[in-house]
Write an enzyme that holds these catalytic residues in place. Structure first.
Site, PDB file in Angstrom:
ATOM      1  CG  MET A   1     -38.299  39.837 -13.239  1.00  7.95           C
ATOM      2  SD  MET A   1     -36.857  39.662 -12.163  1.00  7.95           S
ATOM      3  CE  MET A   1     -37.132  41.012 -11.023  1.00  7.95           C
TER       4      MET A   1
ATOM      5  NE  ARG B   1     -30.155  36.134 -18.349  1.00 11.48           N
ATOM      6  CZ  ARG B   1     -30.693  36.936 -19.240  1.00 11.48           C
ATOM      7  NH1 ARG B   1     -30.966  36.490 -20.442  1.00 11.48           N
ATOM      8  NH2 ARG B   1     -30.974  38.184 -18.954  1.00 11.48           N
TER       9      ARG B   1
ATOM     10  CG  ASP C   1     -34.739  33.071  -8.527  1.00 13.99           C
ATOM     11  OD1 ASP C   1     -35.354  33.301  -9.582  1.00 13.99           O
ATOM     12  OD2 ASP C   1     -33.508  33.215  -8.409  1.00 13.99           O
TER      13      ASP C   1
ATOM     14  CE  LYS D   1     -28.357  28.915 -11.320  1.00 17.68           C
ATOM     15  NZ  LYS D   1     -28.841  30.268 -11.642  1.00 17.68           N
ATOM     16  CG  ASN D   2     -28.824  33.681  -8.498  1.00 11.63           C
ATOM     17  OD1 ASN D   2     -28.709  32.951  -9.478  1.00 11.63           O
ATOM     18  ND2 ASN D   2     -30.001  33.937  -7.943  1.00 11.63           N
TER      19      ASN D   2
ATOM     20  CG  ASP E   1     -34.349  28.772 -15.689  1.00 12.62           C
ATOM     21  OD1 ASP E   1     -34.062  27.606 -15.968  1.00 12.62           O
ATOM     22  OD2 ASP E   1     -34.194  29.275 -14.575  1.00 12.62           O
TER      23      ASP E   1
END
Length: 435
Positions: A341, A97, A319, A22-23, A121
């Site tokens: 984070m 995002r 994540d 995804k990223n 998110d």
């Protein structure tokens, strides 16, 4: 809003192949804006965040074709600059995002871009300073339109320079990298993120004609070119989904093989799960997780409680901390989960506590999990998914719990996981999707 009804207690068995990352997808799809020529991207996951970004590019005038189930073609020859000023564009960006990464390509090609504060998110503060401060050093002017809540960037001409990033931001590095490849002169990015997905983006840009040195390190040197050509690119498997499947197998005492994981790009993820006592065996480029009735958390050599925390690559990705926290509830022993984070990412633990887990939320960033092993099982309940990673973690908890659970707001899970209910049901899970 859709929901899952999960019948807990079913073991999984078989093979599962992870989706494309995804990223990485969000980065390389934005990179298609850098050229007028065709860019073909393979292994694209069919998930909400990626599909929303593709729809955004189509609305901007990018010619988009779906060549097969997971392969897309993009041709950004006729982008409509007027659309980029419309309310529809702003609304689409505000819900995604990943839209922040259109800044670098559009500014480099057209000299101006306006974007709202991006969505995504609700996991705490996700500042944009790294993006804007770095791009301003290339010569861009930033104006904040307070009335419309827009960040407006413009530049007659971008010029390369030395840039020390204030944090090793993955999306910040990607944005700056995409702007720098079409910037006059030499740009040096120090303290760059060096995740495999940034490395993948860099390799893609090189195939398009960019000049980049230091790929895979935290110091990137870019010599700007006047134009880029098209290319073909294939996404890596999603490391977060791979880690989620490892945790799922452990919690449900399942016997599964995760196929084609690209081991060299998983970093310390397999070893981090091994420290929780989970058996993770490498078989070629596959990972085999055998059925385990119990597993025991390691301690540090001096006997102190294990701490698992996130860190910039090659450290552990943040994540996966939500998944590891859930997995620890069934282990024997204690572990401190330190989410450095994002200050709101651990707030879903109240739902796990209601299910019977022994967890102490120390502060917004730290939680201590007291694993009780087989002395207890989580109990099913009704809950709501607050974000992608907490959502998959709650699904893992529900699959291992006694009785039925209901998870509302599963659109959050769909943002990051492709047809997760269908794929898991094929392995033996009992998950029903309802509207």
């Amino acid at each position: 809003m859709s929901s899952f009804i999960i019948e807990g207690g079913h073991r999984l068995k078989g093979e599962i192949t992870p989706q494309g990352a995804k990223n990485e997808a969000l980065q390389v799809i934005c990179a298609a804006l850098l050229t007028e020529e065709e860019v073909i991207i393979e292994n694209v996951p069919d998930i909400l965040d990626v599909n929303n970004l593709i729809r955004l590019l189509m609305a901007m005038g990018v010619e988009v074709h779906k060549l097969n189930k997971n392969t897309w073609s993009f041709k950004a020859a006729n982008i409509n600059p007027e659309y980029i000023q419309t309310e529809d564009f702003i609304d689409k960006c505000a819900t995604l995002r990943g839209s922040i990464m259109i800044i670098g390509p559009l500014l480099a090609r057209f000299g101006r871009v306006s974007v709202p504060k991006p969505g995504g998110d609700k996991i705490g503060r996700r500042r944009l300073d790294t993006h804007f401060n770095a791009i301003q050093k290339l010569g861009a002017e930033l104006v904040f339109d307070e009335k419309n809540q827009l960040f407006c960037l413009s530049a007659d001409k971008l010029k390369g320079c030395y840039i020390l990033l204030d944090e090793a931001s993955v999306t910040g590095t990607a944005n700056l990298l995409m702007a720098a490849v079409l910037t006059e002169g030499e740009t040096i990015i120090y303290n760059a993120a060096c995740e495999p997905y940034v490395e993948q983006l860099s390799k893609m840009l090189v195939r398009m004609g960019a000049h980049i040195e230091g790929i895979g390190s935290n110091r990137l040197t870019i010599k700007g070119v006047s134009r880029l050509s098209g290319c073909r690119h294939r996404l890596l498997p999603d490391m977060i989904e791979i880690g989620s499947f490892i945790g799922m197998a452990a919690m449900t005492a399942s016997d599964i093989t995760i196929k084609d994981v690209s081991m060299q790009n998983l970093g310390i993820i397999p070893e981090s799960f091994r420290r929780l006592g989970i058996i993770v065996e490498q078989q070629g480029d596959d990972l085999y997780i055998p059925s385990q009735e119990n597993y025991t958390i390691e301690s540090f050599i001096d006997g102190s409680i294990l701490t698992i925390s996130d860190a910039p690559w090659p450290g552990l990705t943040p994540d996966l901390l939500s998944v590891m926290l859930v997995v620890a509830t069934k282990a024997e022993g204690c572990v401190l989960i330190h989410q450095k984070m994002f200050e709101s990412r651990l707030f879903f633990v109240d739902k796990l506590i209601d299910m019977g887990a022994q967890i102490i939320l120390c502060d917004p960033h730290r939680a201590t999990v007291i694993g009780l092993g087989n002395r207890f099982r989580l109990r099913g309940m009704t809950m709501t998914s607050p974000d992608i990673r907490a959502g998959i973690s709650l699904l893992i908890a529900a699959m291992s719990a006694e009785g039925k659970s209901i998870i509302h707001n599963i659109d959050q899970i769909d943002r990051g996981y492709e047809n997760i209910d269908i794929r898991l049901n094929q392995l033996g899970a009992k998950i029903e999707r309802i509207k």
